[in-house]
Write a protein that holds these residues in place. Structure first.
Motif, short mmCIF file in Angstrom:
data_model
loop_
_atom_site.label_atom_id
_atom_site.label_comp_id
_atom_site.label_asym_id
_atom_site.label_seq_id
_atom_site.Cartn_x
_atom_site.Cartn_y
_atom_site.Cartn_z
N HIS A 92 2.87 76.10 59.55
CA HIS A 92 1.48 75.73 59.80
C HIS A 92 0.67 76.86 60.44
N GLN A 93 1.31 77.59 61.36
CA GLN A 93 0.59 78.61 62.11
C GLN A 93 0.37 79.89 61.30
N TYR A 94 1.36 80.28 60.52
CA TYR A 94 1.30 81.56 59.83
C TYR A 94 1.10 81.44 58.32
N PHE A 95 1.75 80.46 57.70
CA PHE A 95 1.61 80.32 56.25
C PHE A 95 0.49 79.36 55.86
N ARG A 96 -0.21 78.81 56.85
CA ARG A 96 -1.41 77.99 56.63
C ARG A 96 -1.14 76.72 55.83
N VAL A 97 0.06 76.20 55.92
CA VAL A 97 0.35 74.92 55.28
C VAL A 97 -0.41 73.82 56.03
N PRO A 98 -1.20 73.02 55.35
CA PRO A 98 -1.97 71.97 56.04
C PRO A 98 -1.06 71.02 56.83
N GLU A 100 -1.23 67.98 57.40
CA GLU A 100 -0.99 66.64 56.86
C GLU A 100 0.11 66.62 55.79
N ARG A 101 0.64 67.76 55.40
CA ARG A 101 1.71 67.80 54.42
C ARG A 101 3.06 67.71 55.12
N PRO A 102 3.78 66.62 54.99
CA PRO A 102 5.09 66.49 55.65
C PRO A 102 6.08 67.53 55.13
N ALA A 103 6.87 68.06 56.03
CA ALA A 103 7.94 69.00 55.66
C ALA A 103 9.20 68.21 55.36
N VAL A 104 9.78 68.46 54.20
CA VAL A 104 10.96 67.73 53.74
C VAL A 104 12.09 68.72 53.48
N PHE A 105 13.19 68.56 54.18
CA PHE A 105 14.33 69.44 53.96
C PHE A 105 15.08 69.00 52.70
N VAL A 106 15.29 69.96 51.82
CA VAL A 106 16.04 69.72 50.58
C VAL A 106 17.52 69.99 50.79
N PHE A 168 6.89 71.11 51.20
CA PHE A 168 5.75 70.48 51.86
C PHE A 168 5.06 69.59 50.83
N LEU A 169 5.19 68.30 51.04
CA LEU A 169 4.70 67.34 50.06
C LEU A 169 3.26 66.93 50.35
N MET A 170 2.51 66.69 49.30
CA MET A 170 1.20 66.09 49.47
C MET A 170 1.40 64.68 50.03
N PRO A 171 0.51 64.23 50.91
CA PRO A 171 0.71 62.92 51.55
C PRO A 171 0.97 61.78 50.58
N LYS A 172 0.22 61.72 49.47
CA LYS A 172 0.42 60.63 48.51
C LYS A 172 1.79 60.70 47.85
N VAL A 173 2.24 61.92 47.56
CA VAL A 173 3.56 62.09 46.96
C VAL A 173 4.64 61.64 47.94
N TYR A 174 4.49 62.03 49.20
CA TYR A 174 5.44 61.62 50.23
C TYR A 174 5.50 60.09 50.35
#
Length: 342
Positions: A92-98, A100-106, A168-174
C-alpha cells in the motif's frame, strides 16, 4: 498491544503510518527501502519493478504468544508475522495498491536452514529480513499481486528463508469468492454446527503437548482417532486471541494455519514416532491455499506423518502432510518438517 511499522528510503528511519494493530507485536518493526532507481530514492515510492527492503526487529521477550512454551527456540511464527505485516505495508505504501483491495495469500513457505541461531539463549536477540518483492500482473502501474522472498538472519547469522505469493482482489471479487466458498462449506457441514467454531469440549489438548504453556495458545483439539496413521483434529482458535484472532464474520487468518500445522504435526509425530514437543522445532513449511475459511464454521485439519529419517547431524526429522477443510471443501494443503533437537 499496538504494533508500529517504521519505514524510510534512507538509513535514518522516520515513522510512517502504522500497519493495522492486529498482530500482537510488542516493539517497532523498522523497514528500510533500498530503491533501485533515483526516482525511488527521491520520491520514496517504487516503480512497478522488483524492489528490495530490509526489515529489522528485536525478538520479543516475555510475549504471551511468541515466548510461550519451553523457551528452547525462538518462535518462527514471529518471523512469519514480520514478513506478512511488512508485505502488506509495502504493497500500500510503496506499490500504491488501494487499501480497499484485500491481500490474499496464494502460497507461502518457511525454512529454518540452521537451527543454532534459533535457540533462545535467554538474552536479547535481533532478527533481520532481506526482502525482495516482485510485482505481478501490473495494470496502470499497480500490481495485482506480489512475489515475496526473504532471507532471515538472527544476530547477523543467516539461518532461514521465507517466500510467499499474494494477490490483491477487487472488493467485489473477494466478496463473491467468499460467498461461493461459504455456501459450499455450509452445504457439506453437518446441520447445527455452523454457529460456533470453538466448541468447549474441543480445546482439551494440554499446552505442553504442542509446545505451548498457555491453554489459550492451543489452536487444535484432540484428534478424533487415527486411521492408517492419519489423524483428524478440530482447529479451534480463540475468537479474541491477540495473534490467532478468528472472529465470526471474518475469514480464518493466516497465522492460524501455520500454528495449527505445527501443533497438529507435533501431535502426530509424538503419537507415531515418540517426538517430544519441548525439543521439536518446525524447520520447513509449505502451504497452498485454495479458498477462504469462515471463522464461524467448523474447521478441521487432517495430518499424516511419514517415517522419520535423520539429518546430516544424525537428528531425527519427520515430514507431515496436512489438509485443512470446512465440510468437504479443502481450504489449503500443507507440508511440514519437524526436527527433534535434543
Amino acid at each position: 498491544m499496538d504494533s508500529t511499522l517504521a519505514a524510510s528510503s534512507t538509513a535514518s528511519l522516520t515513522h510512517a503510518p502504522s500497519a493495522p494493530a492486529e498482530t500482537g507485536f510488542v516493539a517497532p518493526l523498522h523497514l528500510l527501502h533500498r530503491p533501485a532507481t533515483p526516482e525511488g530514492f527521491l520520491l520514496d515510492a517504487t516503480a512497478p519493478a522488483e524492489q528490495h527492503f530490509a526489515l529489522s526487529a528485536e525478538l520479543p521477550r516475555g510475549h504471551a504468544t511468541f515466548n510461550d512454551g519451553p523457551g528452547v527456540f525462538h518462535d518462527l511464527l514471529f518471523v512469519a508475522e514480520c514478513l506478512r505485516q511488512a508485505t502488506h505495508f509495502v504493497a500500500h505504501q510503496y506499490f500504491r495498491v488501494p487499501a480497499e483491495r484485500p491481500a490474499v495469500f496464494v502460497s507461502s513457505g518457511l525454512d529454518v536452514l540452521d537451527p543454532a541461531p534459533w535457540r533462545d539463549t535467554g538474552g536479547p536477540a535481533h532478527v533481520s529480513l532481506d526482502i525482495t518483492l516482485t510485482p505481478l500482473d501490473v495494470v496502470h502501474g499497480i500490481p495485482r499481486g506480489l512475489d515475496c522472498r526473504g532471507e532471515v538472519a538472527i544476530d547477523g547469522v543467516g539461518c532461514g528463508s521465507a517466500r510467499a505469493r499474494l494477490l490483491f482482489l477487487m472488493p467485489k471479487v473477494y466478496e463473491t469468492h467468499r460467498a461461493l466458498g461459504r455456501r459450499e462449506s455450509l452445504y457439506s457441514t453437518a446441520p447445527g454446527r455452523a454457529t460456533d467454531a470453538r466448541e468447549p469440549e474441543s480445546a482439551a489438548v494440554r499446552p505442553e503437548r504442542v509446545g505451548r504453556g498457555r491453554p489459550d495458545n492451543v489452536v487444535v483439539g484432540p484428534p478424533a482417532g487415527a486411521v492408517d496413521g492419519e489423524f483428524v483434529l478440530p482447529v479451534v482458535p480463540a475468537a479474541e486471541h491477540e495473534v490467532f484472532r478468528a472472529r465470526p464474520g471474518d475469514h480464518v487468518p493466516g497465522p492460524v494455519f501455520l500454528e495449527a500445522s505445527r501443533q497438529a504435526s507435533l501431535i502426530a509425530a509424538a503419537e507415531l514416532h515418540g517426538f517430544e514437543a519441548a525439543h521439536a522445532v518446525l524447520t520447513r513449511w509449505r502451504v497452498s491455499f485454495r479458498g477462504f475459511g469462515d471463522a464461524d464454521l467448523p474447521l478441521t485439519c487432517t495430518v499424516a506423518a511419514d517415517d522419520p529419517v535423520r539429518d546430516g547431524a544424525g537428528r531425527p526429522t519427520v515430514r507431515t502432510r496436512l489438509a485443512f477443510s470446512q465440510g468437504s471443501r479443502v481450504l489449503c494443503t500443507a507440508s511440514a518438517t519437524l526436527l527433534q533437537d535434543c
